[in-house]
Design an enzyme around this catalytic site. Sequence first.
Site, PDB file in Angstrom:
ATOM      1  N   PRO A   1      30.717  57.248  -9.514  1.00 32.78           N
ATOM      2  CA  PRO A   1      31.075  57.033  -7.675  1.00 32.78           C
ATOM      3  C   PRO A   1      30.459  57.114  -6.520  1.00 32.78           C
ATOM      4  O   PRO A   1      28.980  57.688  -6.933  1.00 32.78           O
ATOM      5  CB  PRO A   1      32.318  57.660  -7.921  1.00 32.78           C
ATOM      6  CG  PRO A   1      32.003  58.794  -8.135  1.00 32.78           C
ATOM      7  CD  PRO A   1      30.799  58.690 -10.028  1.00 32.78           C
ATOM      8  N   ASN A   2      30.787  55.848  -5.586  1.00 28.08           N
ATOM      9  CA  ASN A   2      29.912  55.725  -4.715  1.00 28.08           C
ATOM     10  C   ASN A   2      28.169  55.284  -5.315  1.00 28.08           C
ATOM     11  O   ASN A   2      26.989  55.267  -4.053  1.00 28.08           O
ATOM     12  CB  ASN A   2      29.455  57.335  -4.054  1.00 28.08           C
ATOM     13  CG  ASN A   2      31.098  57.139  -3.439  1.00 28.08           C
ATOM     14  OD1 ASN A   2      31.756  56.516  -2.440  1.00 28.08           O
ATOM     15  ND2 ASN A   2      30.969  58.857  -3.601  1.00 28.08           N
TER      16      ASN A   2
ATOM     17  N   ARG B   1      23.981  54.006   1.332  1.00 26.68           N
ATOM     18  CA  ARG B   1      24.004  55.388   2.055  1.00 26.68           C
ATOM     19  C   ARG B   1      23.515  56.934   2.049  1.00 26.68           C
ATOM     20  O   ARG B   1      22.453  56.435   0.953  1.00 26.68           O
ATOM     21  CB  ARG B   1      24.977  55.307   0.077  1.00 26.68           C
ATOM     22  CG  ARG B   1      25.689  56.477   0.510  1.00 26.68           C
ATOM     23  CD  ARG B   1      26.219  56.580  -1.209  1.00 26.68           C
ATOM     24  NE  ARG B   1      26.941  58.790  -1.533  1.00 26.68           N
ATOM     25  CZ  ARG B   1      26.738  59.165  -2.663  1.00 26.68           C
ATOM     26  NH1 ARG B   1      26.291  58.001  -3.657  1.00 26.68           N
ATOM     27  NH2 ARG B   1      27.439  60.784  -2.483  1.00 26.68           N
TER      28      ARG B   1
ATOM     29  N   TYR C   1      19.484  59.738  -0.434  1.00 29.38           N
ATOM     30  CA  TYR C   1      19.951  58.684  -1.252  1.00 29.38           C
ATOM     31  C   TYR C   1      18.856  57.828  -1.432  1.00 29.38           C
ATOM     32  O   TYR C   1      18.326  56.920  -2.725  1.00 29.38           O
ATOM     33  CB  TYR C   1      20.567  58.766  -1.911  1.00 29.38           C
ATOM     34  CG  TYR C   1      21.976  59.556  -1.918  1.00 29.38           C
ATOM     35  CD1 TYR C   1      21.803  61.012  -3.261  1.00 29.38           C
ATOM     36  CD2 TYR C   1      23.078  59.188  -0.557  1.00 29.38           C
ATOM     37  CE1 TYR C   1      22.342  61.590  -3.153  1.00 29.38           C
ATOM     38  CE2 TYR C   1      23.736  60.221  -1.242  1.00 29.38           C
ATOM     39  CZ  TYR C   1      23.407  61.241  -2.278  1.00 29.38           C
ATOM     40  OH  TYR C   1      24.630  62.293  -2.336  1.00 29.38           O
TER      41      TYR C   1
ATOM     42  N   ASN D   1      23.974  59.547 -14.253  1.00 35.16           N
ATOM     43  CA  ASN D   1      23.956  59.845 -12.360  1.00 35.16           C
ATOM     44  C   ASN D   1      25.188  59.749 -12.393  1.00 35.16           C
ATOM     45  O   ASN D   1      25.777  58.804 -12.333  1.00 35.16           O
ATOM     46  CB  ASN D   1      22.958  59.463 -11.681  1.00 35.16           C
ATOM     47  CG  ASN D   1      23.177  59.606 -10.341  1.00 35.16           C
ATOM     48  OD1 ASN D   1      24.268  60.929 -10.615  1.00 35.16           O
ATOM     49  ND2 ASN D   1      22.092  59.727  -9.406  1.00 35.16           N
TER      50      ASN D   1
ATOM     51  N   ALA E   1      29.312  63.121  -8.180  1.00 32.17           N
ATOM     52  CA  ALA E   1      30.587  63.865  -7.603  1.00 32.17           C
ATOM     53  C   ALA E   1      31.281  64.551  -8.914  1.00 32.17           C
ATOM     54  O   ALA E   1      31.385  65.874  -8.921  1.00 32.17           O
ATOM     55  CB  ALA E   1      31.043  63.541  -6.515  1.00 32.17           C
TER      56      ALA E   1
ATOM     57  N   GLU F   1      21.131  63.262 -17.371  1.00 32.02           N
ATOM     58  CA  GLU F   1      21.559  64.095 -16.383  1.00 32.02           C
ATOM     59  C   GLU F   1      20.905  63.834 -15.187  1.00 32.02           C
ATOM     60  O   GLU F   1      19.506  64.547 -15.647  1.00 32.02           O
ATOM     61  CB  GLU F   1      22.244  65.142 -15.877  1.00 32.02           C
ATOM     62  CG  GLU F   1      22.927  65.553 -14.849  1.00 32.02           C
ATOM     63  CD  GLU F   1      23.267  66.333 -14.474  1.00 32.02           C
ATOM     64  OE1 GLU F   1      23.980  67.008 -15.384  1.00 32.02           O
ATOM     65  OE2 GLU F   1      23.627  67.024 -14.038  1.00 32.02           O
TER      66      GLU F   1
ATOM     67  N   HIS G   1      19.688  62.819 -11.102  1.00 28.27           N
ATOM     68  CA  HIS G   1      20.295  63.225  -9.955  1.00 28.27           C
ATOM     69  C   HIS G   1      19.304  63.037  -9.323  1.00 28.27           C
ATOM     70  O   HIS G   1      17.770  63.461  -8.845  1.00 28.27           O
ATOM     71  CB  HIS G   1      20.821  64.400  -8.953  1.00 28.27           C
ATOM     72  CG  HIS G   1      22.187  64.535 -10.242  1.00 28.27           C
ATOM     73  ND1 HIS G   1      22.959  63.994  -9.897  1.00 28.27           N
ATOM     74  CD2 HIS G   1      22.173  65.633 -10.781  1.00 28.27           C
ATOM     75  CE1 HIS G   1      23.187  64.909 -10.745  1.00 28.27           C
ATOM     76  NE2 HIS G   1      23.113  65.256 -11.888  1.00 28.27           N
TER      77      HIS G   1
ATOM     78  N   ARG H   1      20.614  71.609  -2.501  1.00 34.01           N
ATOM     79  CA  ARG H   1      21.858  70.952  -0.988  1.00 34.01           C
ATOM     80  C   ARG H   1      23.446  72.132  -1.175  1.00 34.01           C
ATOM     81  O   ARG H   1      23.260  73.539  -1.268  1.00 34.01           O
ATOM     82  CB  ARG H   1      22.655  69.439  -1.924  1.00 34.01           C
ATOM     83  CG  ARG H   1      21.397  68.696  -1.621  1.00 34.01           C
ATOM     84  CD  ARG H   1      21.464  67.581  -1.960  1.00 34.01           C
ATOM     85  NE  ARG H   1      22.325  66.904  -0.905  1.00 34.01           N
ATOM     86  CZ  ARG H   1      23.497  65.232  -1.144  1.00 34.01           C
ATOM     87  NH1 ARG H   1      23.169  65.377  -2.983  1.00 34.01           N
ATOM     88  NH2 ARG H   1      24.354  65.297  -0.241  1.00 34.01           N
TER      89      ARG H   1
HETATM   90  C1  DQA Z   1      24.148  62.573  -6.614  1.00 35.99           C
HETATM   91  C2  DQA Z   1      24.280  63.790  -6.448  1.00 35.99           C
HETATM   92  C3  DQA Z   1      25.536  64.544  -6.136  1.00 35.99           C
HETATM   93  O1  DQA Z   1      26.024  65.721  -5.974  1.00 35.99           O
HETATM   94  C4  DQA Z   1      26.636  63.555  -5.750  1.00 35.99           C
HETATM   95  O2  DQA Z   1      27.962  63.784  -5.331  1.00 35.99           O
HETATM   96  C5  DQA Z   1      25.854  62.409  -5.471  1.00 35.99           C
HETATM   97  C6  DQA Z   1      24.804  61.781  -5.741  1.00 35.99           C
HETATM   98  C7  DQA Z   1      22.580  62.307  -6.704  1.00 35.99           C
HETATM   99  O3  DQA Z   1      22.250  61.648  -7.231  1.00 35.99           O
HETATM  100  O4  DQA Z   1      21.580  63.464  -6.077  1.00 35.99           O
HETATM  101  O5  DQA Z   1      26.894  61.669  -5.097  1.00 35.99           O
HETATM  102  O6  DQA Z   1      24.553  62.691  -8.280  1.00 35.99           O
END
Ligand code: DQA
Length: 151
Positions: free
Chosen positions: A11-12, A19, A24, A75, A78, A99, A101, A108
């Site tokens: 998501p996102n 964003r 990011y 990735n 959240a 995994e 990020h 954070r």
């Molecule tokens: C994320 C880190 C997560 O905590 C966050 O909710 C994201 C992006 C990252 O790529 O740093 O959506 O996965």
Amino acid sequence: MKRNILILNGPNLNQLGQREPEIYGKRSLADILAEAERHFADRDLELRQQQSNHEGELVTALQLAPQWADGVVFNAGAYTHTSIAIRDAIQGITIPVVEVHLSNIHARESFRHSSLLAACCLGQISGFGWRSYLLGIEALLTHFDDAEEAN
Ligand code: DQA
């Protein structure tokens, strides 16, 4: 040997580039895929990218991934911190998942410090911006080479 790697995003992450760019970065998902294609141009590698904002779609994507992919760079956004369903989906497939990020989740807010997924993954890469994806792909390729050598 040719390798297929799925780059799966939660998501996102479709909003990457717009964003919170201070966290990011300025690259979109399409930019990151193009960077990865360029970076690994001399490798016998095919990359596909898939993104969903929906937990169940990510579960299905993981279930179907082994039909094509040798490994997944994931990735989960959240959902990393909340989703037992996604953890179970990773646990339920036999191909390796890395995994990734963009941000360093350990530096954070405290709710981002734990990952429900990490223990079921080959490993976790966190904090290298868009290059986290390159490192994730490299980690999978190294893993495949090691597995081949062992045989
Ligand atoms: C994320 C880190 C997560 O905590 C966050 O909710 C994201 C992006 C990252 O790529 O740093 O959506 O996965």
